[in-house]
Design an enzyme around this catalytic site. Sequence first.
Site, mmCIF file in Angstrom:
data_model
loop_
_atom_site.group_PDB
_atom_site.id
_atom_site.type_symbol
_atom_site.label_atom_id
_atom_site.label_comp_id
_atom_site.label_asym_id
_atom_site.label_seq_id
_atom_site.Cartn_x
_atom_site.Cartn_y
_atom_site.Cartn_z
ATOM 1 N N ARG A 1 -22.610 10.430 49.415
ATOM 2 C CA ARG A 1 -23.803 11.591 49.453
ATOM 3 C C ARG A 1 -25.234 10.740 49.986
ATOM 4 O O ARG A 1 -25.966 11.464 50.314
ATOM 5 C CB ARG A 1 -23.919 12.133 48.192
ATOM 6 C CG ARG A 1 -22.818 13.363 48.042
ATOM 7 C CD ARG A 1 -22.913 14.072 46.843
ATOM 8 N NE ARG A 1 -22.629 13.312 45.733
ATOM 9 C CZ ARG A 1 -21.360 12.909 45.224
ATOM 10 N NH1 ARG A 1 -20.346 13.375 45.853
ATOM 11 N NH2 ARG A 1 -21.402 12.135 44.269
ATOM 12 N N GLU B 1 -15.630 3.542 35.897
ATOM 13 C CA GLU B 1 -15.311 3.878 34.612
ATOM 14 C C GLU B 1 -13.972 3.225 33.925
ATOM 15 O O GLU B 1 -13.972 2.586 32.841
ATOM 16 C CB GLU B 1 -14.955 5.429 34.200
ATOM 17 C CG GLU B 1 -16.110 6.111 33.414
ATOM 18 C CD GLU B 1 -15.783 7.472 32.965
ATOM 19 O OE1 GLU B 1 -15.261 8.158 33.997
ATOM 20 O OE2 GLU B 1 -16.019 7.828 31.743
HETATM 21 P P1 AMP Z 1 -23.583 4.788 38.919
HETATM 22 O O1 AMP Z 1 -22.954 3.648 39.532
HETATM 23 O O2 AMP Z 1 -22.862 4.951 37.480
HETATM 24 O O3 AMP Z 1 -24.989 4.739 38.853
HETATM 25 O O4 AMP Z 1 -23.071 6.047 39.469
HETATM 26 C C1 AMP Z 1 -23.633 6.605 41.053
HETATM 27 C C2 AMP Z 1 -22.785 6.914 41.946
HETATM 28 O O5 AMP Z 1 -21.671 7.868 41.433
HETATM 29 C C3 AMP Z 1 -23.357 7.741 42.711
HETATM 30 O O6 AMP Z 1 -22.995 7.450 44.229
HETATM 31 C C4 AMP Z 1 -23.176 9.126 42.702
HETATM 32 O O7 AMP Z 1 -23.009 9.989 43.526
HETATM 33 C C5 AMP Z 1 -21.925 9.114 41.530
HETATM 34 N N1 AMP Z 1 -22.133 9.809 40.486
HETATM 35 C C6 AMP Z 1 -22.186 9.095 39.289
HETATM 36 N N2 AMP Z 1 -22.280 9.999 38.262
HETATM 37 C C7 AMP Z 1 -22.268 11.349 38.755
HETATM 38 C C8 AMP Z 1 -22.457 12.667 38.312
HETATM 39 N N3 AMP Z 1 -22.550 13.105 36.952
HETATM 40 N N4 AMP Z 1 -22.574 13.682 39.346
HETATM 41 C C9 AMP Z 1 -22.514 13.500 40.608
HETATM 42 N N5 AMP Z 1 -22.457 12.173 40.802
HETATM 43 C C10 AMP Z 1 -22.118 11.002 40.151
#
Ligand code: AMP
Length: 176
Positions: A63, A100
């Site tokens: 995205r 995760e």
């Molecule tokens: P992070 O590495 O935890 O900051 O996760 C960010 C990435 O995961 C981004 O590319 C987001 O598109 C996706 N992502 C993580 N959590 C969500 C969520 N709750 N809703 C949509 N996309 C998420």
Amino acid sequence: MFLNMDTIKAKIRDIPDFPKKGIVFKDITPLLNDPKLFHKVIDIFTERYRSEKIDRVVGIESRGFIFGAVLAYKLECGFTIVRKTGKLPYRTIKKSYDLEYGSDHLEIHEDSIHPGQRVLIVDDLLATGGTCKAVAELVHQLQGNIVGLAFLIELAFLKKGREKLKNYDIFSIVQY
Ligand code: AMP
């Protein structure tokens, strides 16, 4: 067009337990389907970075490509993609990042950023910051100069994201 952040939030849909139990997925497709709001969001990013002399926008799969590519067009700079393992055809450098459960890799073409270039990293959402941190490290490895990190959505209640990325200038349009 006058706009408050609730207008944007109204077009971001919560999908509980997607893609797995316990995660509330922020679905941005209603916002993308709305021509005025999609336009407005791009305008907000453009205004924020217009005077920053960005050489490259780096979009994170997938995205981040949507906002990043349009923003690169508006800023009249190059667009570089960061993808998950095995998708990029030329020579790459890789960085692992935590999911995760377990970990995965992100890749960038080794010739896609030149030393000293002013780089803006773009994604749709900042959660724990792990994804963006890995991308920032790839950009550093190519000796790019990271001007900022830009997100449509910041899950500020997690706090971890900003903490992990505290050395960077972070901009987000809506926060939860
Ligand atoms: P992070 O590495 O935890 O900051 O996760 C960010 C990435 O995961 C981004 O590319 C987001 O598109 C996706 N992502 C993580 N959590 C969500 C969520 N709750 N809703 C949509 N996309 C998420």
